[in-house]
Every structure is written in C-alpha cells, then in structure tokens.
Design a protein around this motif. Sequence first.
Motif, PDB file in Angstrom:
ATOM      1  N   ASP A   1       0.838  -1.272   0.115  1.00 48.15           N
ATOM      2  CA  ASP A   1       0.021  -0.002  -0.039  1.00 48.15           C
ATOM      3  C   ASP A   1       0.773   1.257   0.086  1.00 48.15           C
ATOM      4  O   ASP A   1       1.852   1.182   0.671  1.00 48.15           O
ATOM      5  CB  ASP A   1      -0.907   0.145   1.294  1.00 48.15           C
ATOM      6  CG  ASP A   1      -1.780  -1.129   1.225  1.00 48.15           C
ATOM      7  OD1 ASP A   1      -2.331  -1.426   0.134  1.00 48.15           O
ATOM      8  OD2 ASP A   1      -2.349  -1.554   2.358  1.00 48.15           O
ATOM      9  N   GLY A   2       0.492   2.216  -0.777  1.00 47.64           N
ATOM     10  CA  GLY A   2       1.494   3.469  -0.623  1.00 47.64           C
ATOM     11  C   GLY A   2       0.415   4.527  -1.455  1.00 47.64           C
ATOM     12  O   GLY A   2      -0.561   4.307  -2.333  1.00 47.64           O
ATOM     13  N   ILE A   3       1.059   5.643  -1.069  1.00 44.11           N
ATOM     14  CA  ILE A   3       0.498   6.990  -1.883  1.00 44.11           C
ATOM     15  C   ILE A   3       1.473   7.913  -2.394  1.00 44.11           C
ATOM     16  O   ILE A   3       2.519   8.114  -1.420  1.00 44.11           O
ATOM     17  CB  ILE A   3      -0.538   7.880  -1.278  1.00 44.11           C
ATOM     18  CG1 ILE A   3      -1.787   6.965  -0.571  1.00 44.11           C
ATOM     19  CG2 ILE A   3      -1.070   8.939  -1.881  1.00 44.11           C
ATOM     20  CD1 ILE A   3      -2.338   7.725   0.477  1.00 44.11           C
ATOM     21  N   ALA A   4       1.735   8.069  -3.659  1.00 43.81           N
ATOM     22  CA  ALA A   4       2.701   8.991  -4.163  1.00 43.81           C
ATOM     23  C   ALA A   4       1.987  10.582  -4.648  1.00 43.81           C
ATOM     24  O   ALA A   4       0.958  10.465  -5.111  1.00 43.81           O
ATOM     25  CB  ALA A   4       3.428   8.415  -5.266  1.00 43.81           C
ATOM     26  N   TRP A   5       2.926  11.479  -4.171  1.00 43.59           N
ATOM     27  CA  TRP A   5       2.381  12.850  -4.631  1.00 43.59           C
ATOM     28  C   TRP A   5       2.755  13.070  -6.123  1.00 43.59           C
ATOM     29  O   TRP A   5       4.004  12.920  -6.571  1.00 43.59           O
ATOM     30  CB  TRP A   5       3.276  13.842  -3.714  1.00 43.59           C
ATOM     31  CG  TRP A   5       2.730  15.457  -4.028  1.00 43.59           C
ATOM     32  CD1 TRP A   5       1.594  15.942  -3.365  1.00 43.59           C
ATOM     33  CD2 TRP A   5       3.359  16.261  -4.770  1.00 43.59           C
ATOM     34  NE1 TRP A   5       1.530  17.132  -3.864  1.00 43.59           N
ATOM     35  CE2 TRP A   5       2.648  17.284  -5.024  1.00 43.59           C
ATOM     36  CE3 TRP A   5       4.254  16.077  -5.944  1.00 43.59           C
ATOM     37  CZ2 TRP A   5       2.896  18.398  -5.815  1.00 43.59           C
ATOM     38  CZ3 TRP A   5       4.552  17.144  -6.679  1.00 43.59           C
ATOM     39  CH2 TRP A   5       4.049  18.364  -6.603  1.00 43.59           C
ATOM     40  N   MET A   6       1.794  13.297  -7.134  1.00 38.50           N
ATOM     41  CA  MET A   6       2.184  13.355  -8.290  1.00 38.50           C
ATOM     42  C   MET A   6       2.165  14.882  -8.834  1.00 38.50           C
ATOM     43  O   MET A   6       3.002  15.267  -9.650  1.00 38.50           O
ATOM     44  CB  MET A   6       1.129  12.679  -9.222  1.00 38.50           C
ATOM     45  CG  MET A   6       1.101  11.129  -9.241  1.00 38.50           C
ATOM     46  SD  MET A   6       2.530  10.302  -9.729  1.00 38.50           S
ATOM     47  CE  MET A   6       2.056  10.219 -11.400  1.00 38.50           C
TER      48      MET A   6
ATOM     49  N   ASP B   1      -2.514  18.620  -7.528  1.00 34.60           N
ATOM     50  CA  ASP B   1      -3.923  18.070  -7.336  1.00 34.60           C
ATOM     51  C   ASP B   1      -4.310  16.627  -7.757  1.00 34.60           C
ATOM     52  O   ASP B   1      -5.179  16.208  -8.063  1.00 34.60           O
ATOM     53  CB  ASP B   1      -5.086  19.061  -8.077  1.00 34.60           C
ATOM     54  CG  ASP B   1      -4.851  18.590  -9.667  1.00 34.60           C
ATOM     55  OD1 ASP B   1      -3.716  18.148 -10.063  1.00 34.60           O
ATOM     56  OD2 ASP B   1      -5.651  18.946 -10.550  1.00 34.60           O
ATOM     57  N   GLU B   2      -2.938  15.727  -7.647  1.00 33.99           N
ATOM     58  CA  GLU B   2      -2.979  14.466  -7.906  1.00 33.99           C
ATOM     59  C   GLU B   2      -2.316  13.471  -7.318  1.00 33.99           C
ATOM     60  O   GLU B   2      -0.942  13.924  -6.729  1.00 33.99           O
ATOM     61  CB  GLU B   2      -2.423  14.296  -9.513  1.00 33.99           C
ATOM     62  CG  GLU B   2      -2.442  12.977 -10.041  1.00 33.99           C
ATOM     63  CD  GLU B   2      -1.956  12.891 -11.540  1.00 33.99           C
ATOM     64  OE1 GLU B   2      -1.979  11.486 -12.093  1.00 33.99           O
ATOM     65  OE2 GLU B   2      -1.647  13.646 -12.242  1.00 33.99           O
ATOM     66  N   LEU B   3      -2.869  12.372  -6.906  1.00 30.03           N
ATOM     67  CA  LEU B   3      -2.010  11.301  -6.285  1.00 30.03           C
ATOM     68  C   LEU B   3      -1.957  10.113  -6.922  1.00 30.03           C
ATOM     69  O   LEU B   3      -2.768   9.780  -7.653  1.00 30.03           O
ATOM     70  CB  LEU B   3      -2.732  11.130  -4.817  1.00 30.03           C
ATOM     71  CG  LEU B   3      -2.762  12.189  -3.944  1.00 30.03           C
ATOM     72  CD1 LEU B   3      -3.832  11.895  -2.752  1.00 30.03           C
ATOM     73  CD2 LEU B   3      -1.459  12.802  -3.374  1.00 30.03           C
ATOM     74  N   LEU B   4      -1.118   9.209  -6.505  1.00 27.92           N
ATOM     75  CA  LEU B   4      -1.096   7.735  -7.170  1.00 27.92           C
ATOM     76  C   LEU B   4      -1.211   6.950  -6.226  1.00 27.92           C
ATOM     77  O   LEU B   4      -0.316   6.923  -5.131  1.00 27.92           O
ATOM     78  CB  LEU B   4       0.311   7.522  -7.886  1.00 27.92           C
ATOM     79  CG  LEU B   4       0.534   6.230  -8.530  1.00 27.92           C
ATOM     80  CD1 LEU B   4      -0.558   6.047  -9.792  1.00 27.92           C
ATOM     81  CD2 LEU B   4       1.903   6.008  -8.925  1.00 27.92           C
ATOM     82  N   VAL B   5      -2.228   6.177  -6.076  1.00 25.40           N
ATOM     83  CA  VAL B   5      -2.516   5.363  -4.834  1.00 25.40           C
ATOM     84  C   VAL B   5      -2.197   3.974  -5.495  1.00 25.40           C
ATOM     85  O   VAL B   5      -2.525   3.524  -6.437  1.00 25.40           O
ATOM     86  CB  VAL B   5      -4.149   5.206  -4.552  1.00 25.40           C
ATOM     87  CG1 VAL B   5      -4.387   4.279  -3.401  1.00 25.40           C
ATOM     88  CG2 VAL B   5      -4.684   6.620  -4.088  1.00 25.40           C
ATOM     89  N   MET B   6      -1.236   3.322  -4.452  1.00 25.10           N
ATOM     90  CA  MET B   6      -0.791   2.014  -4.849  1.00 25.10           C
ATOM     91  C   MET B   6      -1.306   0.819  -3.965  1.00 25.10           C
ATOM     92  O   MET B   6      -1.436   1.274  -2.711  1.00 25.10           O
ATOM     93  CB  MET B   6       0.783   1.906  -4.885  1.00 25.10           C
ATOM     94  CG  MET B   6       1.249   3.084  -5.947  1.00 25.10           C
ATOM     95  SD  MET B   6       3.120   3.288  -5.702  1.00 25.10           S
ATOM     96  CE  MET B   6       3.127   4.481  -4.652  1.00 25.10           C
ATOM     97  N   CYS B   7      -1.542  -0.344  -4.547  1.00 25.59           N
ATOM     98  CA  CYS B   7      -1.904  -1.602  -3.709  1.00 25.59           C
ATOM     99  C   CYS B   7      -1.853  -2.649  -4.454  1.00 25.59           C
ATOM    100  O   CYS B   7      -1.319  -2.794  -5.462  1.00 25.59           O
ATOM    101  CB  CYS B   7      -3.387  -1.273  -3.291  1.00 25.59           C
ATOM    102  SG  CYS B   7      -4.515  -1.169  -4.820  1.00 25.59           S
ATOM    103  N   ASP B   8      -2.303  -3.773  -3.951  1.00 20.85           N
ATOM    104  CA  ASP B   8      -2.304  -4.939  -4.656  1.00 20.85           C
ATOM    105  C   ASP B   8      -3.085  -5.083  -5.864  1.00 20.85           C
ATOM    106  O   ASP B   8      -4.164  -4.485  -5.797  1.00 20.85           O
ATOM    107  CB  ASP B   8      -2.729  -6.254  -3.352  1.00 20.85           C
ATOM    108  CG  ASP B   8      -1.816  -6.701  -2.599  1.00 20.85           C
ATOM    109  OD1 ASP B   8      -0.493  -6.509  -2.858  1.00 20.85           O
ATOM    110  OD2 ASP B   8      -2.163  -7.115  -1.411  1.00 20.85           O
ATOM    111  N   TYR B   9      -2.753  -5.538  -6.806  1.00 19.69           N
ATOM    112  CA  TYR B   9      -3.168  -5.543  -8.258  1.00 19.69           C
ATOM    113  C   TYR B   9      -4.938  -5.914  -7.873  1.00 19.69           C
ATOM    114  O   TYR B   9      -5.668  -5.181  -8.344  1.00 19.69           O
ATOM    115  CB  TYR B   9      -2.647  -6.467  -9.114  1.00 19.69           C
ATOM    116  CG  TYR B   9      -3.503  -6.618 -10.460  1.00 19.69           C
ATOM    117  CD1 TYR B   9      -3.246  -5.631 -11.396  1.00 19.69           C
ATOM    118  CD2 TYR B   9      -4.272  -7.210 -10.799  1.00 19.69           C
ATOM    119  CE1 TYR B   9      -3.608  -5.362 -12.694  1.00 19.69           C
ATOM    120  CE2 TYR B   9      -5.180  -7.313 -12.097  1.00 19.69           C
ATOM    121  CZ  TYR B   9      -4.709  -6.509 -12.832  1.00 19.69           C
ATOM    122  OH  TYR B   9      -5.483  -6.329 -14.266  1.00 19.69           O
ATOM    123  N   ALA B  10      -5.123  -7.221  -7.131  1.00 17.00           N
ATOM    124  CA  ALA B  10      -6.450  -7.551  -6.902  1.00 17.00           C
ATOM    125  C   ALA B  10      -7.384  -6.612  -5.962  1.00 17.00           C
ATOM    126  O   ALA B  10      -8.620  -6.619  -6.250  1.00 17.00           O
ATOM    127  CB  ALA B  10      -6.516  -8.895  -6.141  1.00 17.00           C
TER     128      ALA B  10
END
Length: 189
Positions: A64-69, A72-81
């Motif tokens: 799990d993660g969040i990156a500042w893009m 006004d934008e974030l990239l939320v990361m997680c397991d593919y499923a």
Amino acid sequence: MSEPVSALNGAAFATGIAQITELGPRGMITLRGDLSARSFTKAVASVAGVAVPDIRTCAQSGTDGIAWMSPDELLVMCDYAEAGEKVAALNTKLAKQHALCVNVSDARAVFEVRGPRAREVMAKLAPVDLAPAQFTTGMFRRTRIAQVPAAFWMPEADVFHVVCFRSVAQYVFDVLGVAAQPGSEVDAF
C-alpha cells in the motif's frame, strides 16, 4: 477470469552494476482532487491505508502506498487484486467532493533498480539531482527517463522503483539495462 499479465512477464537483468527487475502487476489508481482539503486527505488515507504524503514524496506500508504526483493528483498503490475495490471505496467516500478516481493498473509497468550503484544508473537517465544529500529514501519524482514520461522513488537505500506507461515498458527496461551494463560505472556518488 484470466490472470493479469505484466508488460514484460517479470523480465530481469542481473549481470550489470545494478539489478533491473520488472515487478509484475501492481494496483495503481490515479486520484485527482483538492489535496488541501482535510476531508479529502482523510478519506484517501482511510482507503489507502497510509497517510497522504508531503509534496514530492511517497508514503508506503508494504504494497500500500500513496505518491504525490502534482498539486491536485496522487497515485494510490495497492495489490493488483484490490484496485477495483479501492476505486469503489474512494468514489463512495469522495462522492460529495470534486474528485476523479481511475484504476490505471493495466496501463502501467513497474521496475525495480537495486544495488549499490542503483543511484548511478538512475542518474544517467533522469534529469534529477540524485546526489545522496538531495534525493533520499521516501522522495518521489515525476520526470522523464531517456525521453519518456516516468516516475520513481526510493522505498529503501540502494533501491529505486520506476513507474512508466505500459506502452514504453520494453524501452524503459532496455535503457535501464544499458545504463547498468557491466563496466559502465562512472563513480559519480
């Protein structure tokens, strides 16, 4: 339901000054909204499982993660499923706010550059100051790698994770491999 297939089926290059590995399918969600609104960041953190990071950083806990893009934008990361469920949860929690949430998992490829010379490999390709005092663990950059859009961060010392469009995955893998070829050390850091 068919199994997800990554862009390069786990391609790896392990014979150079750094190891390059395609990490396989990853859940990735593009999220746009008002990052200055407490209600927005609270909702995002509750779904993502990590706090919304500061500017030009990435917050991670396992997959799990969040990156500042951008502002006004974030990239939320997680397991593919989990990506589809997280998009639905974000849309529910942000229903009364101006927000855009899209599952981009299948449109991206993720690589790992690992080893004591990983920083040197990345510095050859990206117009970013990667001096150890300037780019540290947790920092995130949205930039270019050898003329194609990409983003990267350091989840730990001597390790970079690189995200690019799936359509340029082979090119990014190839240029990372060239930058990491044996005997290409420049001893910059």
